[in-house]
Design a protein around this motif. Structure first.
Motif, short mmCIF file in Angstrom:
data_model
loop_
_atom_site.label_atom_id
_atom_site.label_comp_id
_atom_site.label_asym_id
_atom_site.label_seq_id
_atom_site.Cartn_x
_atom_site.Cartn_y
_atom_site.Cartn_z
N PRO A 215 0.80 -1.23 0.00
CA PRO A 215 0.00 0.00 0.00
C PRO A 215 0.83 1.27 0.00
CG PRO A 215 -0.97 -1.61 1.48
CD PRO A 215 0.33 -2.19 1.03
N HIS A 227 -4.60 -3.08 0.98
CA HIS A 227 -5.45 -2.25 1.83
C HIS A 227 -6.52 -3.07 2.55
CE1 HIS A 227 -4.10 1.35 -0.68
NE2 HIS A 227 -3.78 1.65 0.56
N TYR A 232 -7.67 1.12 5.11
CA TYR A 232 -7.75 2.09 4.03
C TYR A 232 -7.27 3.46 4.49
CZ TYR A 232 -10.21 -1.36 1.28
OH TYR A 232 -10.52 -2.49 0.57
#
Length: 657
Positions: A215, A227, A232
């Protein structure tokens, strides 16, 4: 088709047949600039051939918030989800009423049959894509393309597990993209925002390092497989979702539409399509930055206005027209750049063979500006008219008035510029009395181009959505999507673009006859617009025009409401009609005409006479003259839309001889 194209970009149904995908054309050019080979698969054209013209017309005309297209493809995207199809269809036909005697049962059965055929289309599409040997496949998603894209990518992922899948587009903006990525694991990467500046580098990394890019190494605005475990990202502003933005539009390449024209050339419907070229000269909205319209959800998380230089815009139109052999140019910008009027139009005006151009504009254009647009080849505009009542326009934050809007319709008819516009209704705080007032003078405008009465839609990112409590709204995801997605209400609220007000009694986008007693003003407006549209379907359009000899104006009137077919206007009345042609304020007109020899009673009488003859209307304390000047420029035909034209008529099958 040649094999071994590393990247295939797919334009799923439903999207316009008569123009290529601007988003994918831009991305293909960006990939080419990064040294990567790609091809755009126009599955929307394949779908037309698969279902046929009649069903395609039905689906194309369905409102996106009704989720009909999404529902058709949901069985493939979510095979384990057992939605209640009968309830979905009940709600669909409640919003789009058909009398039982007109084949309601047959239509319900036909939609269920069509849904059962979607698996065959997805398999056919997957076969055509896999034949090209791609390492990755990406779908663009706007409006009704979301579930079709999810269905295709799920099927491709199941058949070719090594294939890397991507999604992007308006339906993947911000929280919508995050929810798409989090809930549908067969989508490897989702781009939130503008992918032009990052897709080349992202695809190079995927081709070089495989699916599992950490990520931390992904571009801002991209969600990847990592993610789902690591969580996130949010922006520095709090819980907002990242959105990629291109700051400098000057450096963007021109879109590559070659795959569209190759596919169209192979299509069974090629002889019905007159393609237009979508082009982009700005992003965001300069008016929305100052005063956002309450209902507008365009631009996603960024309304910040950016534009290409005026000179570059003209040269790009000329180059794209030459490249693809089409003079039709559709600017997809939310609003025409202010300096283009002075700096872009002269170059286009000077062309010996004019282009046919479409622009969205603000509705308070002046007469000379409409004349400049027409001279430059702008034959069609979409202004933010939205209503013919100043109070409603103020409620929307439009920054225009009823008088301005009527004047714009008049000047567009004068210079032969077609107008796409709507009379929106259903706003929080509106009064039915406003509509009753509009209806009383609507027949005066039958020589001007009509719009349509359209129900307000509650869109994500609009002020109504962001500040629902302030407007006393209780918004929830549009109810049809509950029968499409196997998601909780909270996830739906983060995924869908359209919302319903749970306390609104009006159903769907149509004004039901049963509501006529509750909203008689709106009922009168919808009937008035129907009459207006009917007048424009006649072989000879209504007209109200005038000529001035210097001391007398001769007016010819073929409207149904005409008091006389010919008027001769002299003296004080002539001066009033000339001043009203520019929409002069009533008070200023009286001041100009008031002399020792002219009494106020004479002015009052002359004004009343012009209003009684239906040549002038009083709006916003202004006198607005309604006649055009003769001669006037003919209007382009509806088939001349710069964004392209697709002949959708279902032709009868000839009997065998």
């Amino acid at each position: 088709m040649s094999a071994d194209v590393p990247i295939v970009l797919v334009n799923m149904p439903m999207s316009a047949i008569e123009r290529p995908s601007l988003a994918l054309g831009l991305l293909k050019s960006a990939l080419t600039r990064a040294g990567l080979r790609s091809r755009i698969a126009y599955a929307n054209i394949w779908f037309l051939e698969y279902v046929g013209l009649a069903d395609h017309n039905l689906l194309e005309s369905s409102l996106p918030e009704d989720a009909l297209v999404d529902w058709l493809f949901a069985g493939i995207a979510f095979p384990d989800y057992e939605a209640d199809h009968d309830v979905f269809l009940d709600k669909y036909f409640e919003r789009n009423p058909i009398h039982p005697d007109n084949g309601l049962a047959e239509r319900r059965a036909h939609l269920l049959e069509l849904r059962s055929l979607i698996g065959g289309f997805i398999d056919w599409t997957a076969d055509k894509i896999l034949e090209q040997g791609p390492a990755m496949v990406g779908c663009t998603s706007t409006f009704a393309q979301h579930v079709p894209s999810l269905a295709l990518l799920r099927r491709l992922s199941g058949r070719s597990p090594a294939l890397v899948t991507l999604m992007g587009g308006a339906n993947c903006e911000s929280v919508m993209g995050r929810t798409t990525h989090a809930r549908f694991p067969w989508v490897d990467y989702v781009v939130s925002g503008e992918a032009d500046g990052l897709l080349g580098a992202l695809c190079c990394d995927i081709l070089n390092h495989g699916r599992a890019i950490p990520p931390a190494d992904l571009p801002f605005g991209v969600f990847g497989p990592g993610h789902r475990e690591a969580g996130y990202p949010a922006t520095s502003m709090g819980d907002l979702v990242p959105r990629a933005v291109v700051e400098n539009m000057h450096d963007l390449p021109l879109p590559d539409f070659s795959d569209y024209f190759a596919e169209l050339g192979r299509s069974l419907y090629a002889d019905r399509v007159y393609p237009g070229l979508p082009m982009e000269f700005s992003r965001g909205c300069w008016w929305g930055q100052r005063s956002p319209c309450t209902f507008c959800g365009l631009n996603g998380g960024s309304i910040t206005y950016r534009q290409k230089p005026a000179g570059q815009a003209a040269e790009e139109m000329i180059e794209m027209s030459a490249r693809y052999g089409s003079s039709r140019i559709e600017a997809v910008d939310n609003i025409l750049a202010i300096d283009y009027l002075e700096k872009t139009l002269p170059r286009l005006t000077a062309l010996p063979d004019k282009l046919a151009i479409f622009f969205e504009v603000k509705a308070n254009l002046k007469r000379h500006e409409v004349e400049k647009l027409a001279a430059a080849g702008v034959r069609w505009i979409q202004p933010g008219i939205e209503s013919l009542d100043t109070r409603a326009l103020k409620l929307m934050g439009k920054g225009t008035t009823s008088a301005h809007n009527v004047q714009l319709l008049k000047w567009c008819r004068q210079y032969g510029v077609r107008v796409s516009w709507s009379m929106l209704w259903g706003f929080p705080g509106e009064s039915d009395a406003w509509y009753a007032e509009i209806a009383s003078w609507l027949p005066l405008l039958h020589h001007l181009q009509p719009g349509r009465a359209v129900r307000l839609r509650y869109q994500r990112y609009s002020l109504y959505h962001r500040a629902a409590d302030k407007h006393r709204l209780k918004l929830r995801p549009a109810v049809s999507f509950r029968y499409v997605y196997p998601l909780s209400e909270a996830d739906l609220a983060n995924l869908v673009y359209y919302f319903d007000d749970s306390e609104d009694n009006d159903v769907g986008g149509h004004f039901a006859a049963r509501a006529a007693n509750r909203r008689p003003g709106l009922h009168a407006v919808t009937q008035g617009i129907d009459s207006w549209l009917k007048a424009w379907n006649e072989p000879k359009l209504p007209m109200l025009s005038m000529r001035d000899s210097g001391d007398e104006i001769t007016v010819e009137d073929t409207r149904a409401i005409a008091v006389d077919r010919e008027h001769r206007v002299k003296g004080l009345a002539r001066e009033i009609l000339l001043a009203a042609d520019e929409g002069m304020p009533d008070a200023r007109l009286r001041e100009r005409l008031s002399t020792p020899n002219v009494m106020q009673t004479e002015i009052n009488g002359a004004i009343a006479d012009m209003i009684a003859r239906k040549l002038v209307v009083r709006l916003d304390a202004r006198l607005v003259g309604l006649p055009l000047w003769n001669p006037y420029t003919p209007m382009p035909a509806p088939t001349a839309f710069p964004g392209g034209y697709f002949d959708r008529r279902v032709r009868p099958v000839s009997a065998a001889t």
